[in-house]
Design a protein around this motif. Structure first.
Motif, PDB file in Angstrom:
ATOM      1  N   VAL A  48      37.396  43.163  60.444  1.00 43.70           N
ATOM      2  CA  VAL A  48      36.121  42.557  60.821  1.00 43.70           C
ATOM      3  C   VAL A  48      35.303  42.394  59.545  1.00 43.70           C
ATOM      4  CG1 VAL A  48      34.018  42.787  62.182  1.00 43.70           C
ATOM      5  CG2 VAL A  48      36.201  43.593  63.111  1.00 43.70           C
ATOM      6  N   LEU A  49      35.026  41.127  59.191  1.00 41.75           N
ATOM      7  CA  LEU A  49      34.320  40.805  57.960  1.00 41.75           C
ATOM      8  C   LEU A  49      32.864  40.499  58.265  1.00 41.75           C
ATOM      9  CD1 LEU A  49      36.924  38.296  56.456  1.00 41.75           C
ATOM     10  CD2 LEU A  49      36.939  40.797  56.335  1.00 41.75           C
ATOM     11  N   THR A  50      31.982  41.146  57.540  1.00 43.53           N
ATOM     12  CA  THR A  50      30.552  40.870  57.680  1.00 43.53           C
ATOM     13  C   THR A  50      30.031  40.331  56.356  1.00 43.53           C
ATOM     14  OG1 THR A  50      30.070  43.179  57.202  1.00 43.53           O
ATOM     15  CG2 THR A  50      30.142  42.538  59.521  1.00 43.53           C
ATOM     16  N   SER A  51      30.517  39.191  56.002  1.00 41.32           N
ATOM     17  CA  SER A  51      30.181  38.537  54.746  1.00 41.32           C
ATOM     18  C   SER A  51      28.829  37.840  54.868  1.00 41.32           C
ATOM     19  CB  SER A  51      31.259  37.491  54.418  1.00 41.32           C
ATOM     20  OG  SER A  51      30.821  36.647  53.403  1.00 41.32           O
ATOM     21  N   SER A  52      28.127  37.788  53.755  1.00 44.71           N
ATOM     22  CA  SER A  52      26.880  37.025  53.737  1.00 44.71           C
ATOM     23  C   SER A  52      27.167  35.553  53.483  1.00 44.71           C
ATOM     24  CB  SER A  52      25.940  37.585  52.667  1.00 44.71           C
ATOM     25  OG  SER A  52      26.590  37.592  51.412  1.00 44.71           O
ATOM     26  N   GLY A  53      28.416  35.230  53.245  1.00 43.87           N
ATOM     27  CA  GLY A  53      28.817  33.829  53.076  1.00 43.87           C
ATOM     28  C   GLY A  53      29.459  33.564  51.739  1.00 43.87           C
ATOM     29  N   GLY A  54      30.535  32.809  51.774  1.00 43.69           N
ATOM     30  CA  GLY A  54      31.211  32.414  50.545  1.00 43.69           C
ATOM     31  C   GLY A  54      32.048  33.505  49.902  1.00 43.69           C
ATOM     32  N   ASP A  55      32.348  34.557  50.624  1.00 42.59           N
ATOM     33  CA  ASP A  55      33.092  35.669  50.043  1.00 42.59           C
ATOM     34  C   ASP A  55      34.593  35.484  50.190  1.00 42.59           C
ATOM     35  OD1 ASP A  55      30.848  37.043  49.205  1.00 42.59           O
ATOM     36  OD2 ASP A  55      30.665  38.162  51.058  1.00 42.59           O
ATOM     37  N   SER A  56      35.321  36.023  49.225  1.00 36.28           N
ATOM     38  CA  SER A  56      36.782  35.989  49.245  1.00 36.28           C
ATOM     39  C   SER A  56      37.307  37.396  49.452  1.00 36.28           C
ATOM     40  CB  SER A  56      37.325  35.430  47.928  1.00 36.28           C
ATOM     41  OG  SER A  56      36.953  34.092  47.781  1.00 36.28           O
ATOM     42  N   TYR A  57      38.370  37.489  50.233  1.00 37.06           N
ATOM     43  CA  TYR A  57      39.013  38.760  50.531  1.00 37.06           C
ATOM     44  C   TYR A  57      40.465  38.655  50.095  1.00 37.06           C
ATOM     45  CZ  TYR A  57      34.770  39.504  53.111  1.00 37.06           C
ATOM     46  OH  TYR A  57      33.446  39.626  53.435  1.00 37.06           O
ATOM     47  N   THR A  58      40.845  39.472  49.132  1.00 39.25           N
ATOM     48  CA  THR A  58      42.166  39.394  48.525  1.00 39.25           C
ATOM     49  C   THR A  58      43.118  40.380  49.192  1.00 39.25           C
ATOM     50  OG1 THR A  58      41.123  38.809  46.426  1.00 39.25           O
ATOM     51  CG2 THR A  58      43.416  39.523  46.335  1.00 39.25           C
ATOM     52  N   LEU A  59      44.307  39.897  49.550  1.00 39.49           N
ATOM     53  CA  LEU A  59      45.328  40.776  50.110  1.00 39.49           C
ATOM     54  C   LEU A  59      45.737  41.814  49.064  1.00 39.49           C
ATOM     55  CD1 LEU A  59      47.501  38.043  51.847  1.00 39.49           C
ATOM     56  CD2 LEU A  59      46.243  39.876  53.006  1.00 39.49           C
ATOM     57  N   PRO A  60      46.129  43.000  49.487  1.00 44.26           N
ATOM     58  CA  PRO A  60      46.612  43.985  48.516  1.00 44.26           C
ATOM     59  C   PRO A  60      47.898  43.475  47.874  1.00 44.26           C
ATOM     60  CG  PRO A  60      47.106  44.700  50.741  1.00 44.26           C
ATOM     61  CD  PRO A  60      46.262  43.465  50.866  1.00 44.26           C
ATOM     62  N   THR A  61      48.218  43.976  46.710  1.00 38.14           N
ATOM     63  CA  THR A  61      49.470  43.556  46.088  1.00 38.14           C
ATOM     64  C   THR A  61      50.628  43.938  46.999  1.00 38.14           C
ATOM     65  OG1 THR A  61      49.853  45.632  44.916  1.00 38.14           O
ATOM     66  CG2 THR A  61      48.516  43.962  43.782  1.00 38.14           C
ATOM     67  N   VAL A  62      51.722  43.204  46.893  1.00 35.97           N
ATOM     68  CA  VAL A  62      52.898  43.528  47.703  1.00 35.97           C
ATOM     69  C   VAL A  62      53.400  44.926  47.369  1.00 35.97           C
ATOM     70  CG1 VAL A  62      55.339  42.928  48.040  1.00 35.97           C
ATOM     71  CG2 VAL A  62      53.588  41.169  48.213  1.00 35.97           C
ATOM     72  N   THR A  63      53.296  45.338  46.125  1.00 34.10           N
ATOM     73  CA  THR A  63      53.719  46.689  45.744  1.00 34.10           C
ATOM     74  C   THR A  63      52.950  47.740  46.535  1.00 34.10           C
ATOM     75  OG1 THR A  63      54.297  45.958  43.516  1.00 34.10           O
ATOM     76  CG2 THR A  63      53.931  48.317  43.816  1.00 34.10           C
ATOM     77  N   LEU A  64      51.625  47.567  46.650  1.00 31.87           N
ATOM     78  CA  LEU A  64      50.815  48.509  47.420  1.00 31.87           C
ATOM     79  C   LEU A  64      51.137  48.417  48.917  1.00 31.87           C
ATOM     80  CD1 LEU A  64      47.371  48.094  45.619  1.00 31.87           C
ATOM     81  CD2 LEU A  64      48.940  50.049  45.487  1.00 31.87           C
ATOM     82  N   TRP A  65      51.350  47.187  49.413  1.00 40.38           N
ATOM     83  CA  TRP A  65      51.666  46.997  50.825  1.00 40.38           C
ATOM     84  C   TRP A  65      53.001  47.646  51.177  1.00 40.38           C
ATOM     85  CZ3 TRP A  65      50.049  46.795  55.367  1.00 40.38           C
ATOM     86  CH2 TRP A  65      50.823  46.329  56.406  1.00 40.38           C
ATOM     87  N   GLU A  66      54.015  47.433  50.345  1.00 47.26           N
ATOM     88  CA  GLU A  66      55.338  47.977  50.642  1.00 47.26           C
ATOM     89  C   GLU A  66      55.400  49.495  50.498  1.00 47.26           C
ATOM     90  OE1 GLU A  66      58.213  45.569  48.512  1.00 47.26           O
ATOM     91  OE2 GLU A  66      58.245  44.129  50.180  1.00 47.26           O
ATOM     92  N   ALA A  67      54.414  50.085  49.845  1.00 44.62           N
ATOM     93  CA  ALA A  67      54.333  51.545  49.813  1.00 44.62           C
ATOM     94  C   ALA A  67      53.939  52.083  51.186  1.00 44.62           C
ATOM     95  CB  ALA A  67      53.327  51.990  48.756  1.00 44.62           C
TER      96      ALA A  67
END
Length: 128
Positions: A48-67
């Protein structure tokens, strides 16, 4: 009664279409302002994102995800949803990710399916 397996697919359960399919959903990850998502946040399956607008949300690196998903193999997949409560939010790739589909969500929800496409590589597909 379960349907017999005579084709190339399989059925889970008895196939009673009048029954509600229940699952388990923990508390969603609440994210404010631009951020790099953590693997733990992504693993909740509901952001759930409560951005004030124009914000970017970056996926975690695959290395961190696969951990977190250590048993993933080629073509493993999972779904996650993003609810953008205000403003325009954009999902951005982390190292090892590819995005297919429109990554910008203007005060709307987005349904995504992530799929392991190779060693150290995942693709997030925008479904809705």
């Amino acid at each position: 009664m379960a349907l017999p397996n005579v084709g190339g697919g399989y059925q889970i359960g008895d196939g009673n279409i009048s029954e509600v399919k229940l699952g388990v959903q923990g508390a969603p990850a609440a994210v404010t302002d631009a951020a790099t998502l953590t693997a733990a946040q992504l693993a909740t399956g509901l952001l759930v994102l409560t951005s004030s607008g124009g914000d970017s949300y970056t996926l975690p690196t695959v290395t961190l995800w696969e951990a977190v998903v250590t048993n993933s193999k080629l073509n493993t997949s999972f779904d996650f949803s993003i609810v953008s409560l205000s403003g325009t939010s954009t999902l951005v790739v982390g190292t090892g990710w590819t995005i297919v589909g429109h990554a910008t969500m203007a005060t709307v929800s987005g349904l995504w399916r992530a799929r392991k496409t190779g060693d150290g590589a995942w693709t997030a597909y925008r479904l809705a």
